[in-house]
Design an enzyme around this catalytic site. Structure first.
Site, PDB file in Angstrom:
ATOM      1  N   PHE A  56       8.671   0.051   2.936  1.00  0.00           N
ATOM      2  CA  PHE A  56       7.401   0.452   3.535  1.00  0.00           C
ATOM      3  C   PHE A  56       6.802  -0.754   4.270  1.00  0.00           C
ATOM      4  O   PHE A  56       6.778  -1.864   3.730  1.00  0.00           O
ATOM      5  CB  PHE A  56       6.461   0.926   2.427  1.00  0.00           C
ATOM      6  CG  PHE A  56       5.217   1.586   2.917  1.00  0.00           C
ATOM      7  CD1 PHE A  56       5.239   2.901   3.365  1.00  0.00           C
ATOM      8  CD2 PHE A  56       4.018   0.900   2.926  1.00  0.00           C
ATOM      9  CE1 PHE A  56       4.078   3.520   3.806  1.00  0.00           C
ATOM     10  CE2 PHE A  56       2.851   1.506   3.376  1.00  0.00           C
ATOM     11  CZ  PHE A  56       2.889   2.820   3.823  1.00  0.00           C
TER      12      PHE A  56
ATOM     13  N   ASP B  83       9.447  -1.865  -5.986  1.00  0.00           N
ATOM     14  CA  ASP B  83       8.271  -1.058  -5.683  1.00  0.00           C
ATOM     15  C   ASP B  83       8.579   0.393  -6.050  1.00  0.00           C
ATOM     16  O   ASP B  83       9.531   0.987  -5.526  1.00  0.00           O
ATOM     17  CB  ASP B  83       7.912  -1.189  -4.202  1.00  0.00           C
ATOM     18  CG  ASP B  83       6.557  -0.567  -3.886  1.00  0.00           C
ATOM     19  OD1 ASP B  83       6.203   0.428  -4.548  1.00  0.00           O
ATOM     20  OD2 ASP B  83       5.876  -1.065  -2.972  1.00  0.00           O
TER      21      ASP B  83
ATOM     22  N   TYR C 128      -1.960   6.944  -6.861  1.00  0.00           N
ATOM     23  CA  TYR C 128      -2.544   8.086  -6.138  1.00  0.00           C
ATOM     24  C   TYR C 128      -1.495   9.037  -5.580  1.00  0.00           C
ATOM     25  O   TYR C 128      -1.844  10.103  -5.110  1.00  0.00           O
ATOM     26  CB  TYR C 128      -3.477   7.608  -5.013  1.00  0.00           C
ATOM     27  CG  TYR C 128      -2.849   6.603  -4.057  1.00  0.00           C
ATOM     28  CD1 TYR C 128      -2.024   7.013  -3.029  1.00  0.00           C
ATOM     29  CD2 TYR C 128      -3.084   5.244  -4.212  1.00  0.00           C
ATOM     30  CE1 TYR C 128      -1.437   6.095  -2.174  1.00  0.00           C
ATOM     31  CE2 TYR C 128      -2.510   4.317  -3.361  1.00  0.00           C
ATOM     32  CZ  TYR C 128      -1.680   4.747  -2.340  1.00  0.00           C
ATOM     33  OH  TYR C 128      -1.103   3.833  -1.510  1.00  0.00           O
ATOM     34  N   LYS C 129      -0.203   8.660  -5.634  1.00  0.00           N
ATOM     35  CA  LYS C 129       0.853   9.548  -5.132  1.00  0.00           C
ATOM     36  C   LYS C 129       1.271  10.504  -6.255  1.00  0.00           C
ATOM     37  O   LYS C 129       0.487  11.364  -6.655  1.00  0.00           O
ATOM     38  CB  LYS C 129       1.998   8.700  -4.581  1.00  0.00           C
ATOM     39  CG  LYS C 129       1.601   7.939  -3.301  1.00  0.00           C
ATOM     40  CD  LYS C 129       2.652   6.977  -2.801  1.00  0.00           C
ATOM     41  CE  LYS C 129       2.160   6.293  -1.519  1.00  0.00           C
ATOM     42  NZ  LYS C 129       2.912   5.084  -1.174  1.00  0.00           N
TER      43      LYS C 129
ATOM     44  N   ARG D 121       7.897  15.610   6.506  1.00  0.00           N
ATOM     45  CA  ARG D 121       8.157  15.178   5.140  1.00  0.00           C
ATOM     46  C   ARG D 121       7.496  16.128   4.148  1.00  0.00           C
ATOM     47  O   ARG D 121       6.330  16.497   4.327  1.00  0.00           O
ATOM     48  CB  ARG D 121       7.637  13.756   4.954  1.00  0.00           C
ATOM     49  CG  ARG D 121       8.001  13.132   3.641  1.00  0.00           C
ATOM     50  CD  ARG D 121       7.607  11.673   3.623  1.00  0.00           C
ATOM     51  NE  ARG D 121       6.162  11.497   3.596  1.00  0.00           N
ATOM     52  CZ  ARG D 121       5.547  10.391   3.180  1.00  0.00           C
ATOM     53  NH1 ARG D 121       6.261   9.362   2.774  1.00  0.00           N
ATOM     54  NH2 ARG D 121       4.232  10.300   3.186  1.00  0.00           N
TER      55      ARG D 121
HETATM   56  C1  LIG Z   1       2.237   4.135  -0.276  1.00  0.00           C
HETATM   57  C2  LIG Z   1       2.879   2.798  -0.246  1.00  0.00           C
HETATM   58  C3  LIG Z   1       2.123   1.623  -0.082  1.00  0.00           C
HETATM   59  C4  LIG Z   1       0.637   1.689   0.179  1.00  0.00           C
HETATM   60  O1  LIG Z   1      -0.004   0.526  -0.243  1.00  0.00           O
HETATM   61  P1  LIG Z   1      -1.583   0.551  -0.523  1.00  0.00           P
HETATM   62  O2  LIG Z   1      -1.945  -0.861  -0.693  1.00  0.00           O
HETATM   63  O3  LIG Z   1      -1.811   1.398  -1.728  1.00  0.00           O
HETATM   64  O4  LIG Z   1      -2.228   1.188   0.676  1.00  0.00           O
HETATM   65  C5  LIG Z   1       2.777   0.405  -0.152  1.00  0.00           C
HETATM   66  N1  LIG Z   1       4.120   0.335  -0.356  1.00  0.00           N
HETATM   67  C6  LIG Z   1       4.874   1.443  -0.512  1.00  0.00           C
HETATM   68  C7  LIG Z   1       6.329   1.320  -0.749  1.00  0.00           C
HETATM   69  C8  LIG Z   1       4.279   2.703  -0.431  1.00  0.00           C
HETATM   70  O5  LIG Z   1       5.019   3.805  -0.538  1.00  0.00           O
END
Ligand SMILES: *Cc1c(COP(=O)(O)O)cnc(C)c1O
Length: 398
Positions: A114, A185, A210-211, A357
Site C-alpha cells: 500500500f 502489515d 476500521y477494515k 474491488r
Molecule cells: C488501509 C491501509 C493503510 C491506511 O493507513 P491509515 O494510516 O490507517 O490511513 C495503510 N497500509 C495498508 C497496507 C492499508 O491497507
C-alpha cells in the site's frame, strides 16, 4: 460452528444495501451506539478526568490489543492499539532497523504494498540519513530478493488491490535464515484470514481496526512486537504514554515495560469503546469458520460473475488459498461501473487504474448477498447502465 446468521444480526446494514466494502470500512455494530453513548455519558460526562482511572481508560489500549491478538496469533500482552496505521508502520520499521544487523542498508518491500507504507518508509529513511535504500520488487520476486544485504523486509500480507496473499511463514523463515527482520502489515488480513504471528515467528506486525475488524471510521491501529524483541525495542516515536513513568514527568525518556513502550500519546477512548462493541461480535466467531465461508463466498462470486459478466476480467488469484477475503475484477470503465453499482445499492469500491474491488466478510455477508450483487452488476454491464456522465465524475474517495 460460528452462527453467521447471529453475527449478521449484530450489525446495522441499511435497508436495500449489499455491502461489499467491509475491506475498507466495516459496518456499524448495533451495540456500538449504546456502548459509545454510555461511555460518553457515564464516563466522559460523569467521571470527567477521573475516567482515566475510574473507567479504566488507561488500560484500554493493551486490553483491546489482546482481543485483537486473539485473531492474529499474538502472545497475550504483545499488541497495543493507538495512532493510525501509517504511524504504526513508521514505528515498526524504525524499531526493526534499530535491531537489524548494523551494516545492512536495504529495506525490502514490493510494489503491491500500500502506498502509505512505502511513503512512510521513504520519509523514515530520509530522516535517518544513513544511506538506507528502499528496494521495491515485484511481489513474486520477494523471496529471491532476500539476501544478506537486507536489514528489514516490510510487506503487507494481502495485496490491497487483488487480495493476493504472501506466505508469511515461509517468507519469514527465509528472512530469518538470512538474518533479516520482518515487519508485516495485516491491514487486509486481520479479521479476514487466520494469522499466526507467533507460529510464523514474525518480528513486528501492524494493522488497522476500521477494515475487517469493524471498529469504525478513524478507529486506531495496532502494533505487535514479538516477545523476544519487546524488552529491546527502543521506540523512535517516544511519546509520554510509552514512558516507564508518564506521570513522573521526567525530562528523559525511558521506555515503558514491553508493548506499553509502543504507545505514543493520548489514546482515542470513544473510538476504542466502539471497537469494543465490534470485538464482542468477533468473540462469537471462529476464524477458521470465517476463512472457510470467505473462500466459499469469493468462489461463488467469481463463478457467477464470470458467467453473467463476460466483460469483466478476474484480477485476483483464482485459488482461494492464495487470496485474502476480497475479489477484484478489471473493466476499462471500472470507475463508472462501480458508481452505477453503488447507485443501485451494491457498495464496493474502485482502485486505480481499473479495479472493481469487492470484499466478502462472512460476519454479515451471505450467499443471498452474492446472488443479489451479481444480478445487479450483470444488469449494469449488459445494458451499459454505467455509461452516464454522472458516473464518471471522480469523487475524492474512490
Ligand atoms: C488501509 C491501509 C493503510 C491506511 O493507513 P491509515 O494510516 O490507517 O490511513 C495503510 N497500509 C495498508 C497496507 C492499508 O491497507
Amino acid at each position: 460452528m460460528t452462527d453467521f446468521a447471529a453475527t449478521k444480526a449484530m450489525f446495522h446494514l441499511p435497508e436495500g444495501v449489499i455491502y461489499l466494502d467491509g475491506n475498507s470500512l466495516g459496518p456499524l455494530p448495533k451495540a456500538a451506539n449504546a456502548h459509545v453513548g454510555e461511555a460518553m455519558q457515564n464516563e466522559w460526562g460523569d467521571k470527567l478526568i477521573t475516567g482515566w482511572n475510574k473507567a479504566g481508560w488507561m488500560a484500554l489500549p493493551v486490553q483491546m490489543g489482546d482481543r485483537i491478538g486473539n485473531l492474529i496469533g499474538a502472545e497475550p500482552g504483545h499488541v497495543v492499539v493507538g495512532d493510525t496505521l501509517s504511524i504504526k508502520v513508521y514505528q515498526a520499521l524504525a524499531s526493526a532497523l534499530d535491531l537489524a544487523v548494523p551494516e545492512r542498508r536495504v529495506v525490502l518491500t514490493d510494489n503491491g504494498n500500500f502506498p502509505s507504507d512505502i511513503y512512510m518508509a521513504q520519509g523514515l529513511l530520509r530522516t535517518l540519513d544513513k544511506g538506507y535504500e528502499l528496494k521495491i520488487v515485484d511481489p513474486e520476486a520477494v523471496g529471491d530478493a532476500i539476501d544478506d544485504s537486507v536489514a528489514v523486509m516490510m510487506l503487507t500480507e494481502a495485496d490491497y488491490r487483488t487480495g493476493r496473499l504472501h506466505d508469511m511463514a515461509t517468507l519469514t523463515a527465509k528472512a530469518h535464515a538470512a538474518g533479516v527482520l520482518t515487519v508485516w502489515d495485516l491491514a487486509h488480513t486481520a479479521g479476514a484470514v487466520p494469522v499466526d504471528l507467533s507460529g510464523a515467528q514474525a518480528d513486528f506486525a501492524v494493522g488497522c481496526t476500521y477494515k475487517y475488524l469493524n471498529g469504525g471510521p478513524g478507529a486506531p491501529a495496532f502494533i505487535y512486537v514479538a516477545p523476544r524483541h519487546a524488552g529491546r525495542t527502543v521506540p523512535a516515536l517516544s511519546g509520554w504514554l510509552g514512558h516507564e513513568l508518564p506521570f513522573a514527568f521526567d525530562l528523559d525518556y525511558r521506555p515503558g515495560a514491553g508493548i506499553e513502550r509502543m504507545r505514543v500519546g493520548t489514546p482515542p477512548v470513544l473510538q476504542m469503546r466502539a471497537l469494543e462493541a465490534a470485538m464482542d461480535i468477533w468473540d462469537m466467531a471462529d476464524m477458521s469458520d470465517v476463512r472457510a465461508k470467505s473462500i466459499a463466498l469469493c468462489d461463488l462470486f467469481i463463478a457467477e460473475v464470470e458467467t453473467a459478466c463476460p466483460s469483466l476480467t478476474l484480477n485476483s488469484p483464482r485459488e482461494g488459498a492464495q487470496r485474502g477475503s476480497q475479489v477484484s475484477f478489471r473493466h476499462p470503465e471500472g470507475y463508472a461501473v462501480m458508481q452505477a453499482l453503488i447507485s443501485r445499492g451494491v457498495i464496493g469500491d474502485f482502485r486505480a487504474p481499473d479495479n472493481l474491488r469487492f470484499g466478502f466478510t462472512p460476519l454479515y455477508i451471505d450467499e443471498a448477498d452474492v446472488h443479489g450483487a451479481v444480478e445487479i452488476l450483470a444488469d449494469i454491464l449488459t445494458n451499459d447502465l454505467w455509461d452516464r456522465p454522472e458516473f464518471k465524475v471522480r469523487a475524492a474517495v474512490t
